[in-house]
Design an enzyme around this catalytic site. Structure first.
Site, PDB file in Angstrom:
ATOM      1  N   ALA A 183     -11.333  -1.848 -27.024  1.00  0.00           N
ATOM      2  CA  ALA A 183     -11.393  -1.642 -25.569  1.00  0.00           C
ATOM      3  C   ALA A 183     -12.319  -0.468 -25.273  1.00  0.00           C
ATOM      4  O   ALA A 183     -12.576   0.379 -26.140  1.00  0.00           O
ATOM      5  CB  ALA A 183     -10.011  -1.399 -24.985  1.00  0.00           C
ATOM      6  N   PHE A 184     -12.816  -0.410 -24.029  1.00  0.00           N
ATOM      7  CA  PHE A 184     -13.871   0.567 -23.710  1.00  0.00           C
ATOM      8  C   PHE A 184     -13.403   2.001 -23.836  1.00  0.00           C
ATOM      9  O   PHE A 184     -14.235   2.899 -23.951  1.00  0.00           O
ATOM     10  CB  PHE A 184     -14.434   0.297 -22.304  1.00  0.00           C
ATOM     11  CG  PHE A 184     -13.788   1.095 -21.207  1.00  0.00           C
ATOM     12  CD1 PHE A 184     -12.597   0.685 -20.635  1.00  0.00           C
ATOM     13  CD2 PHE A 184     -14.371   2.267 -20.763  1.00  0.00           C
ATOM     14  CE1 PHE A 184     -11.994   1.431 -19.637  1.00  0.00           C
ATOM     15  CE2 PHE A 184     -13.777   3.030 -19.762  1.00  0.00           C
ATOM     16  CZ  PHE A 184     -12.584   2.600 -19.201  1.00  0.00           C
ATOM     17  N   LYS A 185     -12.100   2.243 -23.824  1.00  0.00           N
ATOM     18  CA  LYS A 185     -11.626   3.627 -23.890  1.00  0.00           C
ATOM     19  C   LYS A 185     -12.060   4.317 -25.186  1.00  0.00           C
ATOM     20  O   LYS A 185     -12.167   5.533 -25.233  1.00  0.00           O
ATOM     21  CB  LYS A 185     -10.116   3.687 -23.695  1.00  0.00           C
ATOM     22  CG  LYS A 185      -9.754   3.339 -22.247  1.00  0.00           C
ATOM     23  CD  LYS A 185      -8.314   3.596 -21.906  1.00  0.00           C
ATOM     24  CE  LYS A 185      -8.069   3.360 -20.424  1.00  0.00           C
ATOM     25  NZ  LYS A 185      -8.225   1.929 -20.027  1.00  0.00           N
ATOM     26  N   ASP A 186     -12.335   3.523 -26.225  1.00  0.00           N
ATOM     27  CA  ASP A 186     -12.852   4.120 -27.466  1.00  0.00           C
ATOM     28  C   ASP A 186     -14.171   4.872 -27.232  1.00  0.00           C
ATOM     29  O   ASP A 186     -14.446   5.857 -27.908  1.00  0.00           O
ATOM     30  CB  ASP A 186     -13.139   3.029 -28.507  1.00  0.00           C
ATOM     31  CG  ASP A 186     -11.874   2.399 -29.069  1.00  0.00           C
ATOM     32  OD1 ASP A 186     -10.841   3.082 -29.154  1.00  0.00           O
ATOM     33  OD2 ASP A 186     -11.939   1.200 -29.435  1.00  0.00           O
ATOM     34  N   MET A 207     -13.043   8.230 -25.975  1.00  0.00           N
ATOM     35  CA  MET A 207     -11.986   8.878 -26.748  1.00  0.00           C
ATOM     36  C   MET A 207     -12.483   9.275 -28.138  1.00  0.00           C
ATOM     37  O   MET A 207     -12.088  10.318 -28.673  1.00  0.00           O
ATOM     38  CB  MET A 207     -10.800   7.928 -26.836  1.00  0.00           C
ATOM     39  CG  MET A 207      -9.486   8.602 -26.991  1.00  0.00           C
ATOM     40  SD  MET A 207      -8.942   9.525 -25.548  1.00  0.00           S
ATOM     41  CE  MET A 207      -7.921   8.326 -24.720  1.00  0.00           C
TER      42      MET A 207
END
Ligand SMILES: *Cc1c(COP(=O)(O)O)cnc(C)c1O
Length: 486
Positions: free
Chosen positions: A122-125, A128
């Protein structure tokens, strides 16, 4: 580069000083005193850079108090093809956020930009992973340590754990509702065996987890003694990391700075699209920034009507694009600050009103709180919403016409993007997750399972490491203290 609070607190800290924190002391959000500008000549130079070098060029404009050689090393450590190796077959992982053209007809081009090739799909990687490396670096410089406590219903928790696993000076205590996440998401988090990662399965629902995190944050003595921190979406470094892929998407989709592109962004807390706003303010030739929401349409309502009305928990729907299920958009205040000409007194009054009266009204009508809705258009914003039926129809449409399976959040983006096309302007939709994460809805739409990237085939059968605990803040505080040894 110094930073200011949207609510006018007098201190103007540096990047490193706000890196490990969240809100400003007055409850506002941090923004740079001025947005750094990118010239046409610079943009041209950036066309040929690798993703890591581009990230370095963007970061050095914001993180001016970190030595450039260190910043460059951190960017290269974060954005390597080995980390973003879950690209679908046919995509080039070394591009980090590869583009794929869906449709090109009648002067309209619709493109997907893949942001979900990192370890948790997911794009949060994207942000993060950088945060993990920046935190480790900053803590080592200070000889300090940090214990991150968070609550998750899925994506954020796993992105945080995969970013912080094995990092020196950092422990993660992640609360999730016991037996309420999907089997895939549970397996992603609970299969981590790193000794600095603690999964706490709380006997309750997500709101119980969030309440416990709030109780810990409000206990200032405990928070200081246990060196507690968070990694939520208002963290400034996360926003900066996201600015990079707007530049990357633009540069990959154009061959001259005379061209413009638009972006459609599946949105919840307004963190992702806020980075697009910042890229545009830096001079990136963006035509429109289109906010796509699901049934939780707080943001669509504002961008259509000028009224911002937050929802109560009971009015928040559980949808099939769950990472966009929000009742209020925690990063929205950053845009409102710019919209109001950076008038922090008014921003504070408006967001106090959000707390006390549930929202504000910028329509300029009698009794409203201002008339700035009329200027929203100058910032390029447009919006739309998508429902469960739209999602299913879009997943089928994209599969049938382009042979690509998209996840539920990306489907919301594509649905809204197709309603906002401008002839001659390429529309880039940000792909925020891979479909394997939301397989239940893929089955409903297509009657079969989503493909899984290599290495994820048997994730549910891996050994799991977690602690089941009652929804009692005191018990959880004691557990954290026992494991920090502080
Ligand atoms: C977090 C998330 C979003 C929403 O992003 P915001 O920054 O909160 O607007 C959209 N899609 C997916 C898959 C997410 O994980």
């Amino acid at each position: 580069m110094q930073y200011v609070s949207t609510r006018g607190h007098s201190a103007t800290p540096s990047f490193s000083e706000i890196l490990l924190g969240g809100l400003a002391p007055d409850g506002g959000l941090y923004l740079p005193q001025q947005y750094p500008q990118v010239s046409g000549a610079e943009l041209d130079q950036w066309r040929s850079l690798s993703y890591a070098d581009l990230a370095y060029q963007v970061l050095r404009k914001f993180a001016t108090d970190i030595p450039e050689s260190d910043l460059k090393a951190l960017a290269h450590k974060t954005y390597g093809a080995d980390v973003y190796c879950n690209a679908r077959s046919g995509d080039d992982a070394s591009q980090i956020t590869p583009l794929r053209t869906l449709e090109h007809k009648d002067g309209n081009k619709l493109v997907l930009q893949a942001l979900s090739n990192g370890p948790t799909l997911a794009f949060k990687d994207m942000a993060m992973q950088l945060l993990g490396n920046l935190f480790e670096y900053a803590l080592a410089r200070k000889g300090a340590e940090l214990n991150i406590v968070g609550a998750t219903s899925g994506d954020t928790g796993s992105a945080a754990e995969y970013a912080m696993r094995g990092k020196q000076g950092i422990r993660v205590f992640m609360l999730s509702p016991h037996r309420k996440m999907s089997a895939f998401q549970t397996a992603q988090m609970f299969s981590l065996q790193d000794p600095n990662i603690f999964n706490i399965a709380v006997e309750g629902v997500f709101d119980d987890c969030q309440d416990i995190v709030k109780a810990i944050s409000n206990d200032l003595d405990y928070k200081a003694a246990q060196k507690i921190g968070t990694v939520n979406s208002i963290n400034w470094a996360r926003v900066v990391a996201q600015v990079v892929y707007y530049f990357r998407g633009y540069l990959a989709a154009t061959d001259s700075n005379d061209q413009k592109v638009s972006f459609t962004v599946p949105s919840g807390n307004f963190g992702n699209i806020c980075a697009g706003h910042i890229a545009r303010m830096m001079g990136l030739p963006i035509d429109k920034l289109v906010v796509a929401t699901n049934e939780n349409d707080v943001l669509d309502e504002f961008f259509r009507t000028g009224v911002y009305r937050v929802r109560k928990s009971a009015e928040t729907y559980h949808t099939s694009s769950p990472s966009m299920d929000i009742s209020k958009a925690s990063n929205f205040e950053r845009f409102v600050y710019d919209l109001l000409g950076r008038d922090s007194v008014r921003v504070k009054a408006l967001f106090d009103k959000v707390e006390n009266a549930g929202g504000f009204d910028l329509t300029g009508k009698p009794g409203s709180d201002g008339d700035e809705f009329a200027s929203v258009i100058k910032y390029g914003f447009a919006s739309g919403r998508s429902t469960h039926d739209d999602r299913l129809a879009t997943i089928r449409f994209v599969q049938e016409n382009y042979g690509i399976t998209v996840d539920t959040h990306t489907a919301d983006g594509i649905k809204v993007a197709r309603e906002n096309l401008t002839p001659g302007v390429t529309m880039i939709v940000l792909e925020t997750a891979l479909p394997a994460k939301f397989n239940e809805t893929i089955r409903e739409a297509l009657g079969r399972d989503a493909d899984r990237p290599a290495g994820f085939e048997n994730i549910e059968s891996l050994a799991q490491r977690f602690e089941v605990m009652p929804a009692q803040a005191d018990r959880i505080k004691a557990y954290v203290a026992q494991h920090t040894g502080l």
